[in-house]
Design a protein around this motif. Structure first.
Motif, PDB file in Angstrom:
ATOM      1  N   UNK A  96       0.827  -1.207   0.000  1.00 53.18           N
ATOM      2  CA  UNK A  96       0.000   0.000   0.000  1.00 53.18           C
ATOM      3  C   UNK A  96       0.867   1.265   0.000  1.00 53.18           C
ATOM      4  N   UNK A  97       1.836   1.318   0.894  1.00 49.78           N
ATOM      5  CA  UNK A  97       2.684   2.511   0.974  1.00 49.78           C
ATOM      6  C   UNK A  97       3.530   2.671  -0.280  1.00 49.78           C
ATOM      7  N   UNK A  98       4.090   1.573  -0.782  1.00 49.46           N
ATOM      8  CA  UNK A  98       4.906   1.654  -1.999  1.00 49.46           C
ATOM      9  C   UNK A  98       4.083   2.209  -3.149  1.00 49.46           C
ATOM     10  N   UNK A  99       2.849   1.742  -3.285  1.00 47.40           N
ATOM     11  CA  UNK A  99       1.975   2.216  -4.361  1.00 47.40           C
ATOM     12  C   UNK A  99       1.629   3.690  -4.172  1.00 47.40           C
ATOM     13  N   UNK A 100       1.297   4.067  -2.950  1.00 48.52           N
ATOM     14  CA  UNK A 100       0.963   5.462  -2.663  1.00 48.52           C
ATOM     15  C   UNK A 100       2.155   6.380  -2.941  1.00 48.52           C
ATOM     16  N   UNK A 101       3.332   5.963  -2.528  1.00 46.75           N
ATOM     17  CA  UNK A 101       4.530   6.771  -2.775  1.00 46.75           C
ATOM     18  C   UNK A 101       4.813   6.893  -4.266  1.00 46.75           C
TER      19      UNK A 101
END
Length: 131
Positions: A96-101
């Motif tokens: 989730x964080x990797x995609x958001x970043x």
């Protein structure tokens, strides 16, 4: 109809001693993996039941000077299950964080650096998060 027994297993020299307290019976096995079958065979002979109708729980009470081995094994399994659950949650959050970043324009190498993973793994996390 299945019947249930508990076999208490201890280590005596080179043998696993398999006691079935409900029947006051004792057998032995060379390998721990054979203990359940050996117990089921003794129970089947003693009770005239078919092997497939006998359910045995193995309780390893003592190995040498180590007591409550089964309890310690159970505790280790619980720790492993908690670790696997935490790992699964970490993976979901990482994706989730990797995609958001990535959606915010952060370079994949920097995402890897933030998440303490390689560039390649960061790329995979983004792909999995979008997939």
């Amino acid at each position: 109809m299945s019947s249930h027994y508990t076999a208490t297993v201890t280590r005596e020299g080179r043998w696993w001693m398999v006691a079935i307290p409900e029947l006051d019976e004792l057998t032995q096995a060379r390998r721990l993996g054979e203990a359940e079958l050996m117990a089921r065979e003794v129970i089947a002979l003693h009770t005239d039941q078919a092997l497939e109708d006998i359910d045995v729980t193995i309780d390893i009470s003592r190995v040498g000077d180590i007591d409550d081995v089964s309890a310690k094994v159970t505790s280790i399994a619980e720790y492993r299950a908690k670790a696997a659950e935490a790992e699964a949650k970490a993976m979901i959050e990482s994706r989730s964080l990797a995609t958001e970043l990535a959606d915010q324009g952060v370079p994949i190498r920097d995402i890897g650096e933030l998440l303490h993973v390689s560039f390649q793994r960061a790329h995979q996390l983004i792909a999995e998060g979008r997939g």
